[in-house]
Design a protein around this motif. Structure first.
Motif, PDB file in Angstrom:
ATOM      1  N   SER A  18       3.961   7.758  14.705  1.00 15.71           N
ATOM      2  CA  SER A  18       3.927   6.321  14.079  1.00 15.71           C
ATOM      3  C   SER A  18       2.901   6.450  12.783  1.00 15.71           C
ATOM      4  CB  SER A  18       2.746   5.671  15.079  1.00 15.71           C
ATOM      5  OG  SER A  18       1.721   5.972  15.020  1.00 15.71           O
ATOM      6  N   LYS A  19       3.242   5.565  11.939  1.00 17.31           N
ATOM      7  CA  LYS A  19       2.845   5.889  10.797  1.00 17.31           C
ATOM      8  C   LYS A  19       2.328   4.381  10.274  1.00 17.31           C
ATOM      9  CE  LYS A  19       3.527   7.988   6.126  1.00 17.31           C
ATOM     10  NZ  LYS A  19       4.622   8.941   5.193  1.00 17.31           N
ATOM     11  N   LYS A  20       1.216   4.069   9.879  1.00 19.43           N
ATOM     12  CA  LYS A  20       0.681   2.658   9.563  1.00 19.43           C
ATOM     13  C   LYS A  20      -0.459   2.703   8.751  1.00 19.43           C
ATOM     14  CE  LYS A  20       0.064   2.098  14.038  1.00 19.43           C
ATOM     15  NZ  LYS A  20      -0.055   1.853  15.466  1.00 19.43           N
ATOM     16  N   LEU A  21      -0.745   1.507   8.090  1.00 22.38           N
ATOM     17  CA  LEU A  21      -2.103   1.169   7.376  1.00 22.38           C
ATOM     18  C   LEU A  21      -2.985   0.487   8.439  1.00 22.38           C
ATOM     19  CD1 LEU A  21      -0.335   0.231   4.003  1.00 22.38           C
ATOM     20  CD2 LEU A  21      -1.566   2.422   4.441  1.00 22.38           C
ATOM     21  N   ILE A  22      -4.316   0.965   8.499  1.00 19.88           N
ATOM     22  CA  ILE A  22      -5.258   0.286   9.244  1.00 19.88           C
ATOM     23  C   ILE A  22      -6.153  -0.558   8.197  1.00 19.88           C
ATOM     24  CG2 ILE A  22      -7.295   0.739  10.739  1.00 19.88           C
ATOM     25  CD1 ILE A  22      -4.412   1.473  11.931  1.00 19.88           C
ATOM     26  N   ASN A  23      -6.180  -1.812   8.304  1.00 24.10           N
ATOM     27  CA  ASN A  23      -7.147  -2.687   7.382  1.00 24.10           C
ATOM     28  C   ASN A  23      -8.307  -3.001   8.109  1.00 24.10           C
ATOM     29  OD1 ASN A  23      -4.044  -4.112   7.966  1.00 24.10           O
ATOM     30  ND2 ASN A  23      -4.389  -3.399   5.786  1.00 24.10           N
ATOM     31  N   PRO A  24      -9.275  -3.146   7.393  1.00 24.46           N
ATOM     32  CA  PRO A  24     -10.803  -3.597   7.653  1.00 24.46           C
ATOM     33  C   PRO A  24     -10.464  -4.931   8.772  1.00 24.46           C
ATOM     34  CG  PRO A  24     -10.630  -3.122   5.338  1.00 24.46           C
ATOM     35  CD  PRO A  24      -9.241  -3.332   5.769  1.00 24.46           C
TER      36      PRO A  24
ATOM     37  N   LEU B 182     -13.006   2.376   0.915  1.00 25.47           N
ATOM     38  CA  LEU B 182     -12.239   3.168   1.101  1.00 25.47           C
ATOM     39  C   LEU B 182     -10.733   2.836   1.772  1.00 25.47           C
ATOM     40  CD1 LEU B 182     -13.975   5.777   3.350  1.00 25.47           C
ATOM     41  CD2 LEU B 182     -13.403   6.205   1.058  1.00 25.47           C
ATOM     42  N   ALA B 183     -10.560   1.388   1.673  1.00 21.88           N
ATOM     43  CA  ALA B 183      -9.491   0.655   2.080  1.00 21.88           C
ATOM     44  C   ALA B 183      -8.781  -0.010   0.995  1.00 21.88           C
ATOM     45  CB  ALA B 183      -9.565  -0.453   3.369  1.00 21.88           C
ATOM     46  N   GLY B 184      -9.417   0.244  -0.090  1.00 23.93           N
ATOM     47  CA  GLY B 184      -8.912  -0.247  -1.601  1.00 23.93           C
ATOM     48  C   GLY B 184      -7.867   0.715  -2.228  1.00 23.93           C
ATOM     49  N   SER B 185      -7.899   0.416  -3.640  1.00 22.07           N
ATOM     50  CA  SER B 185      -7.261   1.334  -4.557  1.00 22.07           C
ATOM     51  C   SER B 185      -7.651   1.502  -5.741  1.00 22.07           C
ATOM     52  CB  SER B 185      -5.851   0.390  -5.137  1.00 22.07           C
ATOM     53  OG  SER B 185      -5.015   0.200  -3.703  1.00 22.07           O
TER      54      SER B 185
ATOM     55  N   ASP C  57     -10.284  -1.445  -6.640  1.00 23.46           N
ATOM     56  CA  ASP C  57      -9.806  -2.742  -6.283  1.00 23.46           C
ATOM     57  C   ASP C  57     -10.079  -2.698  -4.634  1.00 23.46           C
ATOM     58  OD1 ASP C  57      -8.868  -5.318  -5.554  1.00 23.46           O
ATOM     59  OD2 ASP C  57      -6.791  -4.854  -6.365  1.00 23.46           O
ATOM     60  N   CYS C  58     -10.950  -3.387  -4.319  1.00 27.06           N
ATOM     61  CA  CYS C  58     -11.411  -3.493  -2.621  1.00 27.06           C
ATOM     62  C   CYS C  58     -10.468  -4.636  -1.871  1.00 27.06           C
ATOM     63  CB  CYS C  58     -12.819  -3.597  -2.569  1.00 27.06           C
ATOM     64  SG  CYS C  58     -13.822  -2.432  -3.043  1.00 27.06           S
ATOM     65  N   ASN C  59      -8.983  -4.370  -1.983  1.00 29.73           N
ATOM     66  CA  ASN C  59      -8.053  -5.348  -1.630  1.00 29.73           C
ATOM     67  C   ASN C  59      -7.595  -5.182  -0.217  1.00 29.73           C
ATOM     68  OD1 ASN C  59      -6.729  -2.845  -1.732  1.00 29.73           O
ATOM     69  ND2 ASN C  59      -5.439  -3.270  -3.609  1.00 29.73           N
ATOM     70  N   ASP C  60      -8.501  -4.416   0.598  1.00 29.73           N
ATOM     71  CA  ASP C  60      -8.164  -4.175   1.870  1.00 29.73           C
ATOM     72  C   ASP C  60      -6.651  -3.815   2.221  1.00 29.73           C
ATOM     73  OD1 ASP C  60     -10.593  -5.060   2.589  1.00 29.73           O
ATOM     74  OD2 ASP C  60     -10.107  -7.063   2.720  1.00 29.73           O
ATOM     75  N   ASN C  61      -6.080  -2.979   1.309  1.00 26.38           N
ATOM     76  CA  ASN C  61      -4.889  -2.660   1.626  1.00 26.38           C
ATOM     77  C   ASN C  61      -4.440  -1.523   2.736  1.00 26.38           C
ATOM     78  OD1 ASN C  61      -3.485  -4.090  -0.496  1.00 26.38           O
ATOM     79  ND2 ASN C  61      -3.302  -2.351  -1.937  1.00 26.38           N
ATOM     80  N   GLY C  62      -5.554  -0.834   2.918  1.00 21.07           N
ATOM     81  CA  GLY C  62      -5.806  -0.082   4.343  1.00 21.07           C
ATOM     82  C   GLY C  62      -5.845   1.485   4.202  1.00 21.07           C
TER      83      GLY C  62
ATOM     84  N   LEU D 229      -7.920   6.979   1.644  1.00 19.64           N
ATOM     85  CA  LEU D 229      -8.480   7.731   2.727  1.00 19.64           C
ATOM     86  C   LEU D 229      -7.014   7.712   3.612  1.00 19.64           C
ATOM     87  CD1 LEU D 229     -10.177   8.950   4.881  1.00 19.64           C
ATOM     88  CD2 LEU D 229     -10.943   6.548   5.482  1.00 19.64           C
ATOM     89  N   ALA D 230      -6.580   9.037   4.112  1.00 16.56           N
ATOM     90  CA  ALA D 230      -5.481   9.276   5.084  1.00 16.56           C
ATOM     91  C   ALA D 230      -6.032  10.092   6.154  1.00 16.56           C
ATOM     92  CB  ALA D 230      -4.354   9.810   4.061  1.00 16.56           C
ATOM     93  N   ILE D 231      -5.384   9.688   7.374  1.00 14.81           N
ATOM     94  CA  ILE D 231      -5.965  10.306   8.596  1.00 14.81           C
ATOM     95  C   ILE D 231      -4.369  10.711   9.353  1.00 14.81           C
ATOM     96  CG2 ILE D 231      -7.074   9.865  10.837  1.00 14.81           C
ATOM     97  CD1 ILE D 231      -8.896   7.966   9.212  1.00 14.81           C
ATOM     98  N   GLN D 232      -4.601  11.916   9.933  1.00 13.83           N
ATOM     99  CA  GLN D 232      -3.433  12.414  10.753  1.00 13.83           C
ATOM    100  C   GLN D 232      -3.960  12.877  12.220  1.00 13.83           C
ATOM    101  OE1 GLN D 232      -0.556  14.638   8.735  1.00 13.83           O
ATOM    102  NE2 GLN D 232      -0.149  15.859  10.621  1.00 13.83           N
TER     103      GLN D 232
END
Length: 442
Positions: free
Chosen positions: A16-22, A82-85, A94-99, A140-143
């Motif tokens: 699986s591959k996804k974005l985790i949001n706050p 860390l969830a921004g861009s 940009d603390c946009n919660d993109n994940g 941030l990316a986690i595997q």
């Protein structure tokens, strides 16, 4: 020392591959975070680490994976940048919660062979999400890699643009604490550094402090100085020199590695040569400014230490290197306490990096140079609820870089070292390295 014949990469399947949001949206008043004047100094790259948990079954992972996701979502409410861009044109996040990128993989192989300290980092690079950052990459990316034959390896890449070693270990420890005990047990981070050290219109040009050679064949190994070896090194340093201060573990390990590296160069060039090292220093708790000890961001500076051939001797003494390091560290600590405002502090740090770049890049044919960084006394062994990792490793292969961090028991020091392949072969046979370190498997 013999090398194990380990496949460069085990086949793996992305599950699986996804974005985790706050878990809770970031408030509008926190949506734009300017980076600090010190963040401006550092390049766009990732800090890549892997945490190995061998006593872990594939069946356990299904439940643990959900727990990791849920706790990550919760901890991102505190570490919301860390969830921004990163917006380069605006020098801000940009603390946009993109994940945060979260990948789960199934690895066809055994984890245990990868725990040996003679395993080269190139055999591990597929266990981290990616190693090259772009303006559109997550910060941030986690595997999470589950091995079919048992074991879990969590690979993590985090942007150096807004995170230093202290900030990284604070995040990974906070995430693990939240997963194991709950968010209420986490010490809150601070992102106030940019208000004290605002961005500047002009930043001095700083030469890289590492020498990159894409065609060079490199080798990386982990060497372990246990508590007993540290005690013996301290005794030798005190008896042989005139050091009035008790040398730290980092000081002792740095000095003995530096000595061995100088002997490698002496073997290669037929004579002892001048040598320079650039060590990093965490400045939290060492300034006159009201900077929180929990502040996140880049808050470190270089310590430059020079070995010259003033006495025309063809021999280097361990206690002399310990003394050189001690003097340089104390002088740097004194310098950190001098600035009384943010502008002077930022100038002090940028001038130090400019000097470091110039020193390490001049007379490269006559002077040898190495980079050291330390994560000692930082929480580098995260317990998510199934115990501390059996091994932690840094993955990025930068030649002539030495990274130091605590052993699991906290008494010793592990040194992750990347060198030219030929130099590594000589380094491993140095009598001090053989006497004071081990490369045995976990």
């Amino acid at each position: 020392m013999g090398r194990k014949q380990i496949p460069p990469q085990y086949p793996l399947q992305i599950l699986s591959k996804k974005l985790i949001n706050p878990a809770i949206p970031t408030p509008h008043n926190l949506r734009n975070l300017k980076i600090s004047a010190l963040d401006q100094l550092y390049p766009t790259l990732y800090l890549p680490f892997i945490f190995f948990y061998p006593n872990f079954s594939e069946k356990e992972f299904q439940l643990a994976g959900k727990k990791l996701e849920k706790s990550l979502s919760k901890i991102l409410t505190l570490f919301y940048p860390l969830a921004g861009s990163y917006i380069d044109d605006n020098l801000s996040i940009d603390c946009n919660d993109n994940g945060v990128e979260f990948i789960e993989t199934l690895v066809n192989g055994k984890l245990s062979p990868l725990l040996g300290r003679d395993v080269d980092c190139r055999q591990l690079s597929h266990l981290i999400p990616h190693q090259f950052e772009s303006l559109t990459s997550p910060l941030l990316a986690i595997q999470c890699n589950i091995f079919e034959c048992g074991g879990l390896a969590i690979g993590l890449c985090i942007s150096h643009k807004i995170v230093d070693g202290f900030s990284f270990t604070k995040f990974i420890d906070a995430w693990a604490t939240s997963c194991r005990l709950g968010l209420h047990k986490v010490d809150y981070p601070s992102f106030d550094l940019p208000t004290l050290l605002p961005t500047r219109e002009t930043v001095p040009e700083i030469k890289p402090v590492q020498r990159f050679n894409p065609g060079l064949k490199t080798a990386s190994r982990t060497f372990v100085f246990d508590g007993s070896a540290i005690s013996n090194l301290r005794k030798i340093a005190i008896e042989g020199g005139k050091e009035s201060h008790k040398p730290s573990r980092v000081q002792l390990v740095t000095a003995i590695i530096w000595k061995a590296l100088m002997r490698v160069c002496q073997t290669k060039h037929g004579q002892l040569r001048p040598s320079i090292i650039c060590h990093t220093m965490n400045m939290r708790g060492r300034t006159a400014l009201p900077i929180s000890d929990d502040c996140c961001g880049n808050l470190f500076r270089p310590v430059i230490v020079k070995f010259t051939l003033e006495n025309k001797s063809n021999k280097v003494e361990f206690h002399h290197l310990v003394s050189l390091l001690g003097n340089a560290i104390r002088s740097t600590v004194t310098d950190c306490a001098k600035p009384q405002n943010g502008d002077d502090f930022s100038s002090m740090v940028s001038d130090a990096w400019k000097e470091a770049g110039e020193e390490l890049n001049k007379d490269t044919d006559k002077v040898d140079a190495y980079g050291f960084t330390s994560l000692c006394r930082m929480p580098i062994y995260p317990d998510f609820g199934w115990g501390m990792p059996a091994r932690v490793t840094h993955v990025q292969s930068v030649v002539e870089l030495i990274m130091l961090f605590d052993t699991r028991d906290g008494d010793g020091v592990e040194a992750w070292i990347s060198l030219d392949e030929n130099d590594m072969n000589v380094f491993q046979q140095d009598p001090d390295i053989i006497a004071f370190t081990s490369q045995v498997d976990h």
